[in-house]
Write a protein that holds these residues in place. Structure first.
Motif, PDB file in Angstrom:
ATOM      1  N   GLU A 111      -9.367  14.300  -4.086  1.00 17.89           N
ATOM      2  CA  GLU A 111      -9.789  15.509  -3.373  1.00 17.89           C
ATOM      3  C   GLU A 111      -8.585  16.346  -2.948  1.00 17.89           C
ATOM      4  O   GLU A 111      -8.676  17.572  -2.849  1.00 17.89           O
ATOM      5  N   ARG A 112      -7.459  15.693  -2.680  1.00 16.74           N
ATOM      6  CA  ARG A 112      -6.251  16.393  -2.256  1.00 16.74           C
ATOM      7  C   ARG A 112      -5.271  16.634  -3.397  1.00 16.74           C
ATOM      8  O   ARG A 112      -4.198  17.212  -3.202  1.00 16.74           O
ATOM      9  N   GLY A 113      -5.596  16.148  -4.590  1.00 16.82           N
ATOM     10  CA  GLY A 113      -4.694  16.300  -5.734  1.00 16.82           C
ATOM     11  C   GLY A 113      -3.444  15.450  -5.616  1.00 16.82           C
ATOM     12  O   GLY A 113      -2.354  15.859  -6.043  1.00 16.82           O
ATOM     13  N   GLU A 114      -3.573  14.252  -5.037  1.00 16.66           N
ATOM     14  CA  GLU A 114      -2.436  13.352  -4.831  1.00 16.66           C
ATOM     15  C   GLU A 114      -2.624  12.051  -5.614  1.00 16.66           C
ATOM     16  O   GLU A 114      -3.721  11.769  -6.104  1.00 16.66           O
ATOM     17  N   ALA A 115      -1.545  11.279  -5.696  1.00 13.53           N
ATOM     18  CA  ALA A 115      -1.619  10.008  -6.435  1.00 13.53           C
ATOM     19  C   ALA A 115      -0.666   8.976  -5.836  1.00 13.53           C
ATOM     20  O   ALA A 115      -0.037   8.200  -6.556  1.00 13.53           O
ATOM     21  N   TRP A 116      -0.577   8.923  -4.507  1.00 11.65           N
ATOM     22  CA  TRP A 116       0.330   7.977  -3.867  1.00 11.65           C
ATOM     23  C   TRP A 116      -0.045   6.532  -4.180  1.00 11.65           C
ATOM     24  O   TRP A 116       0.832   5.665  -4.320  1.00 11.65           O
ATOM     25  N   SER A 117      -1.327   6.246  -4.273  1.00 12.75           N
ATOM     26  CA  SER A 117      -1.741   4.866  -4.550  1.00 12.75           C
ATOM     27  C   SER A 117      -1.260   4.416  -5.929  1.00 12.75           C
ATOM     28  O   SER A 117      -0.920   3.241  -6.115  1.00 12.75           O
ATOM     29  N   LEU A 118      -1.223   5.343  -6.885  1.00 10.00           N
ATOM     30  CA  LEU A 118      -0.733   4.992  -8.215  1.00 10.00           C
ATOM     31  C   LEU A 118       0.765   4.732  -8.198  1.00 10.00           C
ATOM     32  O   LEU A 118       1.271   3.888  -8.946  1.00 10.00           O
ATOM     33  N   VAL A 119       1.489   5.456  -7.344  1.00 13.43           N
ATOM     34  CA  VAL A 119       2.914   5.188  -7.154  1.00 13.43           C
ATOM     35  C   VAL A 119       3.087   3.754  -6.632  1.00 13.43           C
ATOM     36  O   VAL A 119       3.928   2.988  -7.117  1.00 13.43           O
ATOM     37  N   GLY A 120       2.261   3.389  -5.641  1.00 15.31           N
ATOM     38  CA  GLY A 120       2.333   2.039  -5.095  1.00 15.31           C
ATOM     39  C   GLY A 120       1.976   0.971  -6.110  1.00 15.31           C
ATOM     40  O   GLY A 120       2.634  -0.077  -6.184  1.00 15.31           O
ATOM     41  N   PHE A 121       0.942   1.228  -6.910  1.00 15.07           N
ATOM     42  CA  PHE A 121       0.542   0.249  -7.926  1.00 15.07           C
ATOM     43  C   PHE A 121       1.646   0.072  -8.968  1.00 15.07           C
ATOM     44  O   PHE A 121       1.915  -1.047  -9.414  1.00 15.07           O
ATOM     45  N   LEU A 153       9.823  -2.947  -4.767  1.00 16.12           N
ATOM     46  CA  LEU A 153       9.099  -3.255  -3.532  1.00 16.12           C
ATOM     47  C   LEU A 153       9.018  -2.014  -2.649  1.00 16.12           C
ATOM     48  O   LEU A 153       7.971  -1.725  -2.056  1.00 16.12           O
ATOM     49  N   SER A 154      10.118  -1.266  -2.573  1.00 18.56           N
ATOM     50  CA  SER A 154      10.110  -0.049  -1.753  1.00 18.56           C
ATOM     51  C   SER A 154       9.161   0.991  -2.327  1.00 18.56           C
ATOM     52  O   SER A 154       8.514   1.742  -1.587  1.00 18.56           O
ATOM     53  N   LEU A 155       9.036   1.017  -3.656  1.00 17.14           N
ATOM     54  CA  LEU A 155       8.105   1.948  -4.293  1.00 17.14           C
ATOM     55  C   LEU A 155       6.666   1.593  -3.942  1.00 17.14           C
ATOM     56  O   LEU A 155       5.845   2.480  -3.641  1.00 17.14           O
ATOM     57  N   ALA A 156       6.351   0.296  -3.950  1.00 19.78           N
ATOM     58  CA  ALA A 156       5.011  -0.151  -3.561  1.00 19.78           C
ATOM     59  C   ALA A 156       4.733   0.180  -2.098  1.00 19.78           C
ATOM     60  O   ALA A 156       3.648   0.669  -1.749  1.00 19.78           O
ATOM     61  N   LEU A 157       5.707  -0.066  -1.256  1.00 21.83           N
ATOM     62  CA  LEU A 157       5.548   0.223   0.172  1.00 21.83           C
ATOM     63  C   LEU A 157       5.391   1.713   0.428  1.00 21.83           C
ATOM     64  O   LEU A 157       4.560   2.126   1.244  1.00 21.83           O
ATOM     65  N   LEU A 158       6.170   2.521  -0.251  1.00 17.62           N
ATOM     66  CA  LEU A 158       6.083   3.972  -0.089  1.00 17.62           C
ATOM     67  C   LEU A 158       4.708   4.485  -0.516  1.00 17.62           C
ATOM     68  O   LEU A 158       4.022   5.174   0.248  1.00 17.62           O
ATOM     69  N   GLY A 159       4.298   4.154  -1.742  1.00 18.69           N
ATOM     70  CA  GLY A 159       3.053   4.684  -2.275  1.00 18.69           C
ATOM     71  C   GLY A 159       1.832   4.274  -1.481  1.00 18.69           C
ATOM     72  O   GLY A 159       0.988   5.105  -1.124  1.00 18.69           O
ATOM     73  N   GLY A 183      10.429  -0.465   3.361  1.00 21.26           N
ATOM     74  CA  GLY A 183      10.845   0.097   2.082  1.00 21.26           C
ATOM     75  C   GLY A 183      12.241   0.678   2.142  1.00 21.26           C
ATOM     76  O   GLY A 183      13.026   0.550   1.189  1.00 21.26           O
ATOM     77  N   ALA A 184      12.585   1.327   3.254  1.00 18.25           N
ATOM     78  CA  ALA A 184      13.919   1.912   3.405  1.00 18.25           C
ATOM     79  C   ALA A 184      14.991   0.824   3.395  1.00 18.25           C
ATOM     80  O   ALA A 184      16.058   0.984   2.765  1.00 18.25           O
ATOM     81  N   LEU A 185      14.735  -0.298   4.070  1.00 19.91           N
ATOM     82  CA  LEU A 185      15.694  -1.397   4.089  1.00 19.91           C
ATOM     83  C   LEU A 185      15.881  -1.999   2.693  1.00 19.91           C
ATOM     84  O   LEU A 185      17.009  -2.273   2.261  1.00 19.91           O
ATOM     85  N   LEU A 186      14.775  -2.190   1.988  1.00 18.63           N
ATOM     86  CA  LEU A 186      14.839  -2.762   0.641  1.00 18.63           C
ATOM     87  C   LEU A 186      15.533  -1.810  -0.333  1.00 18.63           C
ATOM     88  O   LEU A 186      16.312  -2.239  -1.187  1.00 18.63           O
TER      89      LEU A 186
END
Length: 226
Positions: A89-99, A144-150, A173-176
């Motif tokens: 609905e918002r045109g985003e894909a953060w969950s796919l970044v995390g996956f 791991l940081s990518l999963a945490l971010l997404g 994620g920042a620490l990793l």
């Protein structure tokens, strides 16, 4: 079109998978670390001593890991399922970044475990092979940081997770990521820099368990309106 009860069932499964994944990676370390698994940057003599005498312990710890990868994938799929409608609905894909981060960490850690098993097959560890292990282990913080971010940003944007949980994930994620960025220094100088990755990893475990609990308790109507 799947029913809400079906969706709720998968949400619970993926939540349990997140907790199971966290439990298995902790168990693997509880088995290997007290047995003397060398830390990143350990001298080659210590590495040789461990892999020449503790192959059986390493085999047990390694046998746990494939199940952890399966559970990580199920967790990631469940998180994507819970977040995608809101994101579309918002045109985003953060969950796919995390996956993607979860999938890449699975692949990278497969290389780490394979390297450990190769070292266990030969009582004389190759300095190059152990160096590869240390580099992969530290660089894995990137994924791991990518999963945490997404999944943290996606969860916050969808209202799925609480603000403290998202902030915790971003800090982890920042620490990793910092540890991964400093990989040459981390593997060449055993000491305080290694604590960056350790702190981030411990926070990652807490984040996983909390995300799992959130998915388990995700109400069907809440999921439908995210």
């Amino acid at each position: 079109m799947p029913s809400q009860s079906t969706a709720m069932g998968f949400s619970r499964i993926s939540g349990l998978a997140a907790i199971g994944f966290a439990g298995l990676i902790v168990l693997s370390n509880v088995i290997a670390v007290p047995a003397g698994l060398p830390l990143t940057g350990a001298p080659l003599s210590e590495v040789n001593a461990f892999f020449s005498t503790k192959g059986g312990v390493l085999g047990i710890a390694s046998a746990i890991v494939p199940a952890a990868w399966v559970l990580a994938t199920v967790f990631g799929a469940g998180a994507v399922s819970a977040l995608r409608r809101s994101e579309q609905e918002r045109g985003e894909a953060w969950s796919l970044v995390g996956f993607a981060g979860l999938a890449l960490q699975n692949a990278t850690f497969a290389g780490i475990v394979a390297t450990r098993l190769a070292l266990a097959k030969d009582s004389t560890a190759s300095s190059a092979l152990w160096g590869l292990h240390d580099a992969l282990f530290t660089l894995n913080g990137t994924f791991l940081s990518l999963a945490l971010l997404g999944l943290s940003v996606g969860g916050l944007r969808a209202g799925l997770i609480r603000s403290w949980h998202g902030t915790w994930g971003l800090l982890s994620g920042a620490l990793l990521f910092a540890s991964a960025t400093l990989t040459p220094l981390v593997i060449d100088h055993a000491g305080p820099l290694g604590l960056l990755g350790l702190a981030g990893w411990l926070m990652w475990v807490v984040w996983l368990i909390t995300y799992g609990i959130t998915l388990i308790h995700l109400a069907p109507q809440g999921q439908a309106h995210l």
